[in-house]
Scaffold this active site. Structure first.
Site, PDB file in Angstrom:
ATOM      1  N   SER A  17       0.812  -1.225   0.000  1.00  0.00           N
ATOM      2  CA  SER A  17       0.000   0.000   0.000  1.00  0.00           C
ATOM      3  C   SER A  17       0.848   1.278   0.000  1.00  0.00           C
ATOM      4  O   SER A  17       0.541   2.210  -0.749  1.00  0.00           O
ATOM      5  CB  SER A  17      -0.976  -0.006   1.185  1.00  0.00           C
ATOM      6  OG  SER A  17      -1.928  -1.022   0.993  1.00  0.00           O
ATOM      7  N   LYS A  66      -9.152  -6.003  10.588  1.00  0.00           N
ATOM      8  CA  LYS A  66     -10.303  -5.521   9.802  1.00  0.00           C
ATOM      9  C   LYS A  66     -11.630  -5.576  10.577  1.00  0.00           C
ATOM     10  O   LYS A  66     -12.464  -4.698  10.418  1.00  0.00           O
ATOM     11  CB  LYS A  66     -10.419  -6.308   8.494  1.00  0.00           C
ATOM     12  CG  LYS A  66      -9.339  -5.924   7.483  1.00  0.00           C
ATOM     13  CD  LYS A  66      -9.573  -6.612   6.150  1.00  0.00           C
ATOM     14  CE  LYS A  66      -8.512  -6.206   5.148  1.00  0.00           C
ATOM     15  NZ  LYS A  66      -8.748  -6.777   3.824  1.00  0.00           N
ATOM     16  N   ASP A 103     -12.668  -3.307  -0.369  1.00  0.00           N
ATOM     17  CA  ASP A 103     -12.202  -4.587  -0.928  1.00  0.00           C
ATOM     18  C   ASP A 103     -13.180  -5.120  -1.982  1.00  0.00           C
ATOM     19  O   ASP A 103     -12.767  -5.700  -2.990  1.00  0.00           O
ATOM     20  CB  ASP A 103     -12.042  -5.640   0.181  1.00  0.00           C
ATOM     21  CG  ASP A 103     -10.717  -5.501   0.919  1.00  0.00           C
ATOM     22  OD1 ASP A 103      -9.785  -4.868   0.385  1.00  0.00           O
ATOM     23  OD2 ASP A 103     -10.618  -6.023   2.047  1.00  0.00           O
TER      24      ASP A 103
HETATM   25  P1  NAP Z   1      -9.086 -15.788   7.104  1.00  0.00           P
HETATM   26  O1  NAP Z   1     -10.198 -14.960   7.682  1.00  0.00           O
HETATM   27  O2  NAP Z   1      -8.012 -16.300   7.996  1.00  0.00           O
HETATM   28  O3  NAP Z   1      -9.790 -17.032   6.359  1.00  0.00           O
HETATM   29  C1  NAP Z   1      -9.004 -18.081   5.863  1.00  0.00           C
HETATM   30  C2  NAP Z   1      -9.855 -19.030   5.026  1.00  0.00           C
HETATM   31  O4  NAP Z   1      -8.989 -20.009   4.454  1.00  0.00           O
HETATM   32  C3  NAP Z   1     -10.918 -19.796   5.824  1.00  0.00           C
HETATM   33  O5  NAP Z   1     -12.054 -20.002   5.022  1.00  0.00           O
HETATM   34  C4  NAP Z   1     -10.207 -21.134   6.108  1.00  0.00           C
HETATM   35  O6  NAP Z   1     -11.085 -22.222   6.282  1.00  0.00           O
HETATM   36  C5  NAP Z   1      -9.446 -21.320   4.814  1.00  0.00           C
HETATM   37  N1  NAP Z   1      -8.296 -22.205   5.019  1.00  0.00           N
HETATM   38  C6  NAP Z   1      -7.131 -21.903   5.644  1.00  0.00           C
HETATM   39  N2  NAP Z   1      -6.311 -22.988   5.643  1.00  0.00           N
HETATM   40  C7  NAP Z   1      -6.992 -23.982   5.010  1.00  0.00           C
HETATM   41  C8  NAP Z   1      -6.684 -25.343   4.692  1.00  0.00           C
HETATM   42  N3  NAP Z   1      -5.503 -25.878   5.017  1.00  0.00           N
HETATM   43  N4  NAP Z   1      -7.598 -26.071   4.007  1.00  0.00           N
HETATM   44  C9  NAP Z   1      -8.792 -25.536   3.656  1.00  0.00           C
HETATM   45  N5  NAP Z   1      -9.149 -24.247   3.938  1.00  0.00           N
HETATM   46  C10 NAP Z   1      -8.254 -23.491   4.605  1.00  0.00           C
HETATM   47  O7  NAP Z   1      -8.326 -14.999   5.954  1.00  0.00           O
HETATM   48  P2  NAP Z   1      -8.896 -13.763   5.086  1.00  0.00           P
HETATM   49  O8  NAP Z   1      -8.621 -12.497   5.780  1.00  0.00           O
HETATM   50  O9  NAP Z   1     -10.289 -14.086   4.716  1.00  0.00           O
HETATM   51  O10 NAP Z   1      -7.941 -13.794   3.800  1.00  0.00           O
HETATM   52  C11 NAP Z   1      -8.016 -14.833   2.846  1.00  0.00           C
HETATM   53  C12 NAP Z   1      -7.037 -14.568   1.711  1.00  0.00           C
HETATM   54  O11 NAP Z   1      -7.458 -13.432   0.939  1.00  0.00           O
HETATM   55  C13 NAP Z   1      -5.619 -14.243   2.194  1.00  0.00           C
HETATM   56  O12 NAP Z   1      -4.714 -14.935   1.395  1.00  0.00           O
HETATM   57  C14 NAP Z   1      -5.517 -12.737   1.974  1.00  0.00           C
HETATM   58  O13 NAP Z   1      -4.182 -12.330   1.757  1.00  0.00           O
HETATM   59  C15 NAP Z   1      -6.351 -12.569   0.729  1.00  0.00           C
HETATM   60  N6  NAP Z   1      -6.841 -11.193   0.514  1.00  0.00           N
HETATM   61  C16 NAP Z   1      -6.421 -10.550  -0.601  1.00  0.00           C
HETATM   62  C17 NAP Z   1      -6.871  -9.270  -0.856  1.00  0.00           C
HETATM   63  C18 NAP Z   1      -6.423  -8.564  -2.108  1.00  0.00           C
HETATM   64  O14 NAP Z   1      -6.591  -7.343  -2.189  1.00  0.00           O
HETATM   65  N7  NAP Z   1      -5.873  -9.265  -3.071  1.00  0.00           N
HETATM   66  C19 NAP Z   1      -7.758  -8.632   0.023  1.00  0.00           C
HETATM   67  C20 NAP Z   1      -8.186  -9.342   1.154  1.00  0.00           C
HETATM   68  C21 NAP Z   1      -7.702 -10.628   1.396  1.00  0.00           C
HETATM   69  P3  NAP Z   1     -11.699 -22.550   7.751  1.00  0.00           P
HETATM   70  O15 NAP Z   1     -12.840 -21.603   7.944  1.00  0.00           O
HETATM   71  O16 NAP Z   1     -12.126 -23.958   7.646  1.00  0.00           O
HETATM   72  O17 NAP Z   1     -10.582 -22.331   8.742  1.00  0.00           O
END
Ligand code: NAP
Length: 276
Positions: A17, A66, A103
């Site tokens: 950012s 967040k 987002d």
């Molecule tokens: P989060 O709240 O920690 O959620 C993680 C998700 O991944 C949950 O649904 C979790 O499932 C799943 N998961 C994790 N390990 C797993 C595994 N081994 N097998 C199956 N499912 C698994 O994370 P978040 O904040 O939502 O972020 C998710 C991703 O989006 C990150 O990589 C983040 O960097 C990316 N992101 C990118 C942007 C962008 O601008 N490009 C913006 C926002 C986020 P469970 O519920 O079963 O634990």
């Protein structure tokens, strides 16, 4: 007076950012600084309280704050309320703290920019049910998606998103229909981060024109996107979403749109060590 803003997270040193916002600040000739604030969760509320009244103009908020950001606000905009999380806090001179979430705009913008895709009347399949997935479901619903499958390891977390829109929750084992019906598949899990294995998504089952998007952008070319390209599916990367959410954030912070001629994607790719 220098206009101060920044991004707050923990850890946050890897954030792109500052690079993106500083390039736009320079192009606009603004007397402004965009900094990095590494604030542990226990200190977050106090950090935000200290900015009240306009010490900082605003902050972008990233992992893990967040949801906490929403709780700190005195006024919550619709996008942040729907997503249950804020990625932007604006500090007004009168002490008001506005929470917003850009987002969703980033996600929809990325789909349009890299795949000329609009979700209106379409079926979207979101992989994951965490904060990013919740924001995606809210934005896809708002943009008129006809159906949204949420596929998640923990079924209860997927079910918790059912009230947000035309959502059908499922676990991975019973996810066949989610892939057969999808017009777009969006990875909102953390799988694939750092070059690790991506989600076990049977992309071969999807229709030929199905768009595949990965929110993960480290690496930019995730296993999921490589598989999508191998199957000749339109692929959309997470960097497009990151830049897409930064644009309305910049506009909200500085009261002007960023200069679209600035090659922030090129700068970000250089920082990520990837070729454009
Ligand atoms: P989060 O709240 O920690 O959620 C993680 C998700 O991944 C949950 O649904 C979790 O499932 C799943 N998961 C994790 N390990 C797993 C595994 N081994 N097998 C199956 N499912 C698994 O994370 P978040 O904040 O939502 O972020 C998710 C991703 O989006 C990150 O990589 C983040 O960097 C990316 N992101 C990118 C942007 C962008 O601008 N490009 C913006 C926002 C986020 P469970 O519920 O079963 O634990």
């Amino acid at each position: 007076m220098t206009i101060r803003a920044g991004v707050v997270g923990h850890p946050v040193s890897h954030s792109l950012s500052p690079l993106i916002h500083t390039a736009w600040i320079k192009a606009a000739g603004l007397n402004a600084e965009y900094g990095l604030f590494d604030v542990p969760p226990d200190d977050f509320a106090a950090f935000i309280a200290a900015q009240r009244g306009g010490v900082l103009l605003g902050v972008n908020v990233t992992v893990p704050h967040k949801e906490a950001a929403l709780a700190c606000a005195t006024h919550v905009r619709l996008a942040a309320r729907a997503a249950g999380a804020a990625n932007l806090l604006l500090f007004e001179a009168d002490g008001t703290i506005i929470a917003d979430n850009t987002d969703g705009l980033g996600l929809l913008g990325a789909l349009h920019e890299q795949a000329v895709f609009s979700v209106k009347g379409k079926t979207a399949t979101v992989l994951g049910a965490g904060g990013a997935a919740r924001g995606a479901v809210a934005a896809l619903t708002d943009a008129g998606a006809a159906r949204i499958w949420v596929v998640n390891r923990t079924l209860e977390r997927a079910r918790a998103l059912e009230g947000l829109g035309p959502v059908k929750a499922t676990g991975w084992i019973k996810s066949t229909d989610a892939f057969l019906e999808a017009d777009v598949v969006i990875n909102a899990t953390t799988l694939g981060l750092g070059g690790g294995p991506g989600p076990h998504a049977p992309l071969g089952m999807t229709q030929p024109g199905c768009v595949v998007m990965d929110m993960v952008y480290r690496p930019l070319e995730t296993q999921l996107l490589a598989e999508a390209r191998r199957l000749r599916r339109p692929a959309v990367d997470g960097l497009a979403m990151l830049i897409g959410q930064a644009r309305p954030s910049f506009a909200a912070l500085y009261g002007r749109d960023p200069d679209l001629m600035v090659d922030v994607r090129g700068l970000a790719l250089k920082a990520l060590g990837e070729k454009g």
